[in-house]
Design a protein around this motif. Structure first.
Motif, PDB file in Angstrom:
ATOM      1  N   VAL A  62      32.726  38.833  36.646  1.00 43.11           N
ATOM      2  CA  VAL A  62      33.511  38.655  37.873  1.00 43.11           C
ATOM      3  C   VAL A  62      34.879  39.323  37.696  1.00 43.11           C
ATOM      4  N   ALA A  63      35.500  39.108  36.562  1.00 42.94           N
ATOM      5  CA  ALA A  63      36.810  39.715  36.298  1.00 42.94           C
ATOM      6  C   ALA A  63      36.734  41.233  36.360  1.00 42.94           C
ATOM      7  N   HIS A  64      35.596  41.791  35.975  1.00 46.03           N
ATOM      8  CA  HIS A  64      35.401  43.234  35.972  1.00 46.03           C
ATOM      9  C   HIS A  64      34.823  43.728  37.297  1.00 46.03           C
ATOM     10  N   SER A  65      34.642  42.818  38.257  1.00 47.02           N
ATOM     11  CA  SER A  65      34.096  43.095  39.591  1.00 47.02           C
ATOM     12  C   SER A  65      32.640  43.562  39.580  1.00 47.02           C
ATOM     13  N   LYS A  66      31.910  43.249  38.538  1.00 49.27           N
ATOM     14  CA  LYS A  66      30.463  43.501  38.538  1.00 49.27           C
ATOM     15  C   LYS A  66      29.781  42.464  39.428  1.00 49.27           C
TER      16      LYS A  66
END
Length: 140
Positions: A62-66
């Motif tokens: 989520v932090a990496h927007s995957k």
């Protein structure tokens, strides 16, 4: 100026554009049932659903927007401690099911990635909470 106003207006819904990871806690029948209801409720409302079993891995994605968001029930501090730091440092939100800020003692969480704009902050979280509430997925 019209373009500037359009950029400041939040989209009506970002849920339909989102890739969501759903926790699937199997330690209790009640959490298994509530997560199954959540999958059913969201299946036609989102771009896609995933079930990565490791909370800290899902939070990092989520932090990496995957992933656009991750939510789960009955989490433990050791499941989420590293993930919380990573998400918060990336500008994402770590929230309780009532929308308030989660902390290390929180058991049920919604994690959302950094919004495209400040006007959209919390929009995906709020949409998820509404779907979960409408489908009796917040209590187990």
């Amino acid at each position: 100026q019209q373009q500037q106003q359009q950029q400041q207006q939040p989209r009506q819904s970002i849920l339909s554009e989102s890739l969501i990871n759903v926790g699937f806690p199997i330690s209790k029948e009640s959490t298994l049932l509530v997560s199954s209801r959540a999958v059913t409720a969201l299946a036609t409302k989102v771009r896609g659903l995933r079930m990565v079993a490791c909370a800290s891995q899902a939070m990092a994605w989520v932090a990496h927007s995957k992933f656009s968001a991750y939510f789960s029930w009955d989490l433990n501090a050791w499941d989420i401690a590293a993930g919380m730091v990573i998400v918060e440092e990336s500008g994402g939100l770590v929230s309780n099911f009532d929308g308030t800020n989660a902390d290390i003692s929180s058991r049920d969480m919604i994690i959302t990635c950094c919004p495209d704009s400040s006007v959209e902050e919390g929009l995906l979280r709020d949409e998820l909470i509404q779907v979960l509430r409408d489908n009796d997925c917040l209590q187990y």
